[in-house]
Design a protein around this motif. Structure first.
Motif, PDB file in Angstrom:
ATOM      1  N   LEU A  29       0.914  -1.199  -0.019  1.00 46.87           N
ATOM      2  CA  LEU A  29      -0.074   0.040  -0.152  1.00 46.87           C
ATOM      3  C   LEU A  29       0.847   1.140  -0.034  1.00 46.87           C
ATOM      4  CD1 LEU A  29      -2.610   1.416   0.468  1.00 46.87           C
ATOM      5  CD2 LEU A  29      -2.140   1.038   2.764  1.00 46.87           C
ATOM      6  N   HIS A  30       0.781   2.080  -0.922  1.00 47.74           N
ATOM      7  CA  HIS A  30       1.668   3.229  -1.252  1.00 47.74           C
ATOM      8  C   HIS A  30       1.025   4.508  -1.523  1.00 47.74           C
ATOM      9  CE1 HIS A  30       4.444   5.959  -3.237  1.00 47.74           C
ATOM     10  NE2 HIS A  30       5.168   5.773  -2.132  1.00 47.74           N
ATOM     11  N   GLY A  31       1.138   5.388  -0.477  1.00 47.33           N
ATOM     12  CA  GLY A  31       0.682   6.842  -0.929  1.00 47.33           C
ATOM     13  C   GLY A  31       1.657   7.936  -1.024  1.00 47.33           C
ATOM     14  N   SER A  32       1.665   8.701  -1.954  1.00 50.48           N
ATOM     15  CA  SER A  32       2.725   9.561  -2.070  1.00 50.48           C
ATOM     16  C   SER A  32       2.712  10.685  -1.247  1.00 50.48           C
ATOM     17  CB  SER A  32       2.592  10.420  -3.419  1.00 50.48           C
ATOM     18  OG  SER A  32       1.580  11.144  -3.654  1.00 50.48           O
ATOM     19  N   THR A  33       3.672  11.549  -0.674  1.00 52.84           N
ATOM     20  CA  THR A  33       3.895  12.460   0.343  1.00 52.84           C
ATOM     21  C   THR A  33       2.858  13.684  -0.137  1.00 52.84           C
ATOM     22  OG1 THR A  33       5.670  13.281  -0.518  1.00 52.84           O
ATOM     23  CG2 THR A  33       6.157  11.891   1.244  1.00 52.84           C
ATOM     24  N   ASP A  34       2.736  13.997  -1.215  1.00 56.42           N
ATOM     25  CA  ASP A  34       1.806  14.872  -1.694  1.00 56.42           C
ATOM     26  C   ASP A  34       0.333  14.447  -1.764  1.00 56.42           C
ATOM     27  OD1 ASP A  34       1.555  13.507  -3.804  1.00 56.42           O
ATOM     28  OD2 ASP A  34       2.573  15.171  -5.168  1.00 56.42           O
ATOM     29  N   GLY A  49      -0.306 -20.798  -9.825  1.00 61.08           N
ATOM     30  CA  GLY A  49       0.334 -19.488  -9.788  1.00 61.08           C
ATOM     31  C   GLY A  49      -0.192 -18.169  -9.225  1.00 61.08           C
ATOM     32  N   PRO A  50       0.291 -17.432  -8.613  1.00 65.35           N
ATOM     33  CA  PRO A  50      -0.262 -16.076  -8.072  1.00 65.35           C
ATOM     34  C   PRO A  50      -0.664 -15.286  -9.182  1.00 65.35           C
ATOM     35  CG  PRO A  50       2.120 -16.030  -7.674  1.00 65.35           C
ATOM     36  CD  PRO A  50       1.844 -17.289  -8.305  1.00 65.35           C
ATOM     37  N   ILE A  51      -1.801 -14.442  -8.950  1.00 69.68           N
ATOM     38  CA  ILE A  51      -2.177 -13.348  -9.652  1.00 69.68           C
ATOM     39  C   ILE A  51      -1.950 -11.965  -8.952  1.00 69.68           C
ATOM     40  CG2 ILE A  51      -4.021 -12.054 -10.914  1.00 69.68           C
ATOM     41  CD1 ILE A  51      -5.066 -14.760 -11.617  1.00 69.68           C
ATOM     42  N   LEU A  52      -1.231 -10.890  -9.506  1.00 71.56           N
ATOM     43  CA  LEU A  52      -1.270  -9.719  -8.924  1.00 71.56           C
ATOM     44  C   LEU A  52      -1.991  -8.520  -9.445  1.00 71.56           C
ATOM     45  CD1 LEU A  52       2.916  -9.448  -8.495  1.00 71.56           C
ATOM     46  CD2 LEU A  52       1.164 -10.031  -6.796  1.00 71.56           C
ATOM     47  N   LEU A  53      -2.627  -7.859  -8.660  1.00 71.21           N
ATOM     48  CA  LEU A  53      -3.423  -6.762  -9.231  1.00 71.21           C
ATOM     49  C   LEU A  53      -3.210  -5.476  -8.807  1.00 71.21           C
ATOM     50  CD1 LEU A  53      -6.981  -8.541  -8.785  1.00 71.21           C
ATOM     51  CD2 LEU A  53      -5.856  -8.087 -11.170  1.00 71.21           C
ATOM     52  N   PHE A  54      -3.103  -4.480  -9.522  1.00 72.86           N
ATOM     53  CA  PHE A  54      -2.923  -3.212  -8.893  1.00 72.86           C
ATOM     54  C   PHE A  54      -3.726  -2.328  -8.998  1.00 72.86           C
ATOM     55  CE2 PHE A  54       1.112  -5.253 -10.322  1.00 72.86           C
ATOM     56  CZ  PHE A  54       2.006  -5.036  -9.517  1.00 72.86           C
ATOM     57  N   PHE A  55      -4.260  -1.629  -7.804  1.00 73.79           N
ATOM     58  CA  PHE A  55      -5.309  -0.818  -7.819  1.00 73.79           C
ATOM     59  C   PHE A  55      -4.871   0.876  -7.618  1.00 73.79           C
ATOM     60  CE2 PHE A  55      -7.313  -4.603  -6.467  1.00 73.79           C
ATOM     61  CZ  PHE A  55      -8.467  -4.778  -7.282  1.00 73.79           C
ATOM     62  N   TYR A  56      -5.350   1.698  -8.252  1.00 75.38           N
ATOM     63  CA  TYR A  56      -4.910   3.055  -8.400  1.00 75.38           C
ATOM     64  C   TYR A  56      -6.169   3.948  -7.982  1.00 75.38           C
ATOM     65  CZ  TYR A  56      -1.210   1.054 -10.845  1.00 75.38           C
ATOM     66  OH  TYR A  56      -0.067   0.181 -11.759  1.00 75.38           O
ATOM     67  N   CYS A  73       3.772   8.715 -15.309  1.00 77.52           N
ATOM     68  CA  CYS A  73       5.053   8.548 -14.994  1.00 77.52           C
ATOM     69  C   CYS A  73       5.395   8.660 -13.748  1.00 77.52           C
ATOM     70  CB  CYS A  73       5.809  10.018 -15.846  1.00 77.52           C
ATOM     71  SG  CYS A  73       5.566   9.722 -17.798  1.00 77.52           S
ATOM     72  N   ARG A  74       4.510   8.988 -12.837  1.00 68.45           N
ATOM     73  CA  ARG A  74       4.977   9.149 -11.218  1.00 68.45           C
ATOM     74  C   ARG A  74       4.694   7.930 -10.601  1.00 68.45           C
ATOM     75  NH1 ARG A  74       2.577  14.096  -8.526  1.00 68.45           N
ATOM     76  NH2 ARG A  74       2.825  12.676  -6.836  1.00 68.45           N
ATOM     77  N   MET A  75       4.143   6.816 -11.296  1.00 70.71           N
ATOM     78  CA  MET A  75       3.614   5.496 -10.371  1.00 70.71           C
ATOM     79  C   MET A  75       4.836   4.572 -10.954  1.00 70.71           C
ATOM     80  SD  MET A  75      -0.124   5.462 -10.653  1.00 70.71           S
ATOM     81  CE  MET A  75      -1.318   6.659 -10.031  1.00 70.71           C
ATOM     82  N   PRO A  79      10.223  -0.701  -6.083  1.00 65.78           N
ATOM     83  CA  PRO A  79      10.859  -1.267  -5.057  1.00 65.78           C
ATOM     84  C   PRO A  79      10.325  -2.760  -4.654  1.00 65.78           C
ATOM     85  CG  PRO A  79      10.104   0.929  -4.800  1.00 65.78           C
ATOM     86  CD  PRO A  79       9.653   0.429  -5.940  1.00 65.78           C
ATOM     87  N   LEU A  80       9.172  -3.124  -5.139  1.00 66.55           N
ATOM     88  CA  LEU A  80       8.776  -4.468  -5.119  1.00 66.55           C
ATOM     89  C   LEU A  80       9.469  -5.549  -5.789  1.00 66.55           C
ATOM     90  CD1 LEU A  80       4.926  -3.793  -5.014  1.00 66.55           C
ATOM     91  CD2 LEU A  80       6.451  -4.222  -3.197  1.00 66.55           C
TER      92      LEU A  80
END
Length: 82
Positions: A29-34, A49-56, A73-75, A79-80
């Protein structure tokens, strides 16, 4: 778009209902400082096998599995990766 139709809680409920007995967990879970960017990575473990989902989170407060165009371009999830 009505935020109540694509809230993160609503998407989570749909995901758990769809996954059935398969294990589902939040990996990141990631939130930007702004406060303009927020994203969540969810893993569904399946026998094949695993499935990864990304929610924005979009500017209007709705959540989608694709990033908002103005923030492409910001996302990143570098790091993962490892």
């Amino acid at each position: 778009m009505d935020a109540t139709k694509s809230s993160l809680r609503g998407l989570r409920a749909k995901l758990w209902a769809t996954a059935g007995a398969l294990p589902v967990r939040v990996l990141a879970l990631h939130g930007s400082t702004d406060g303009l960017t927020c994203r969540v990575c969810v893993e569904i473990r399946r026998p094949d096998g695993p499935i990864l989902l990304f929610f924005y989170r979009h500017v209007d407060g709705t959540w989608h599995v694709f990033p908002p165009a103005e923030n492409l371009c910001r996302m990143s999830f570098e790091p993962l990766a490892g």
